[in-house]
Design an enzyme around this catalytic site. Sequence first.
Site, PDB file in Angstrom:
ATOM      1  N   TRP A 291       0.853  -1.095  -0.151  1.00  0.00           N
ATOM      2  CA  TRP A 291      -0.228   0.044  -0.096  1.00  0.00           C
ATOM      3  C   TRP A 291       0.857   1.215  -0.020  1.00  0.00           C
ATOM      4  O   TRP A 291       0.507   2.201  -0.596  1.00  0.00           O
ATOM      5  CB  TRP A 291      -1.041   0.034   1.178  1.00  0.00           C
ATOM      6  N   HIS A 292       2.212   1.219   0.752  1.00  0.00           N
ATOM      7  CA  HIS A 292       2.720   2.198   0.929  1.00  0.00           C
ATOM      8  C   HIS A 292       3.460   2.717  -0.645  1.00  0.00           C
ATOM      9  O   HIS A 292       3.949   3.755  -0.831  1.00  0.00           O
ATOM     10  CB  HIS A 292       3.951   2.085   1.670  1.00  0.00           C
ATOM     11  N   GLY A 293       3.870   1.674  -1.450  1.00  0.00           N
ATOM     12  CA  GLY A 293       4.433   1.892  -2.855  1.00  0.00           C
ATOM     13  C   GLY A 293       4.417   0.520  -3.773  1.00  0.00           C
ATOM     14  O   GLY A 293       4.375  -0.621  -2.963  1.00  0.00           O
TER      15      GLY A 293
END
Length: 469
Positions: A291-293
């Site tokens: 989700w972060h990257g």
Amino acid sequence: MPLLLASIVVNYAVGAILTRRKVKSLLIAGITLNLLLLGYYKYAGFLVVTVSDVLDLGLPVPTILLPLAISFFTFQQIAYLADAYEDVAAERSFANYCLFITFFPHLIAGPITHHKEMMPQFDDARIFKPQPQMLALGGTVFVVGLFKKVIIADTIALWANPVFAAAGKGDALQMFEAWGGALSYMLQIYFDFSGYSDMAIGLGMLFGIRLPFNFNSPLKARNIIDFWSRWHMTLTRFVTAYIYNPLSLSLTRRWLASGTPGLRRGKTSPAAFAVLLALPTILAMVIIGLWHGAGWQFAAFGLVHGLFLTINHGWRMLKMRWQWRVDSDRPIHFVPSVLMTMGCVMVGLVFFRSPDLATAFHLLRCMAGFNGLGFHSSELLDWDTVQLQLLLLTIVWFLPNVQEWLRRYETGLGQVDPATWLDRKLRLDSRMFALQPTPAFAVVTGLIGFLAVTRTLSAAPTMFLYFQF
């Protein structure tokens, strides 16, 4: 903007139907549509590069601009659809729903809010009238957050960036240089995200709205479970409620249906632990990482934290089986626990900060001492930097955070628990540091605001780290 508006219209329409008719296929379709949208804009390029590298196809990489805040408003609308299906949320006003999604203090980098905690506030007519206490408290929280960002976090970045740049080039960093860079980045993202979280709450209060707390001194955590209850609290809340719990419940039902005992306090079998706790924990954390990257380094970040959490849960279960005390407030126990937790966080953040896995593994090798210890001062780590790092750690560990400082006033939504090993010290802090409406506190707050604004105007601050997600 057109993408955000289209997403709002579609999700509002789907949610409106789900509040009247519980059509599970429609819920699945709505969630799938949101995930496909997020997947295309955030992960399409990553998938093309991965497939091209694995199969040696030489495919052109598509240039897709990542819409601002897509990760946040996607999760927020998925939560709304799930809550509408469960009769937890229902919104008849399209204007209110638009406000719920686009309320700018939380849109860019969180917190991830729930419909049920925001809509009653938007319906309250008092928010349209100036509230002196809300304005004063909101302004105070905002300038403190701005100070953390522009004075502290942006300064620490000057220590962290050269180390990661050197690691990216394959330079042979010595152990203390590598650990110094990892510690600097941990402090940078700590004050960066803490500052943004304060600024979001402060801005919300200026508009008469209280947002949920999203940050609660995570480096005071005594274990990695405690850390994730304090770091990006609303993301942890979302993943726990909408990914971990449903997955764990489904696995538990199937496990018990087979006639095998499930998770039992102090009596859990290794197989039950692996399937019912470790598997959903690791999967949920890998999702948090991605989700972060879009990158294997983010998946590794989630995997590492999933393993840390699994080990932490396993150790707690063993202590229960052996009838040991689960958490002790004796210094001989909590001091190593806090330091070990911080070390685990730094290892995870090496993956989080590195541009690729190769850089991360190279830096971890350096941190393990493969290139020597490096006690002497160098361009990447000098004694002045070490002293400032120790000063910041002292602030992080022993001074109250903003919500503790303002504990006499209601600033955000939700409960924030202090670190239990600091209970005695916090009672002293409540007398020494608790905000008082006095001229002295006004001068201190004004000075903090003046320094932050001056720095902002004199040198353009860098983007918040969480804006890229």
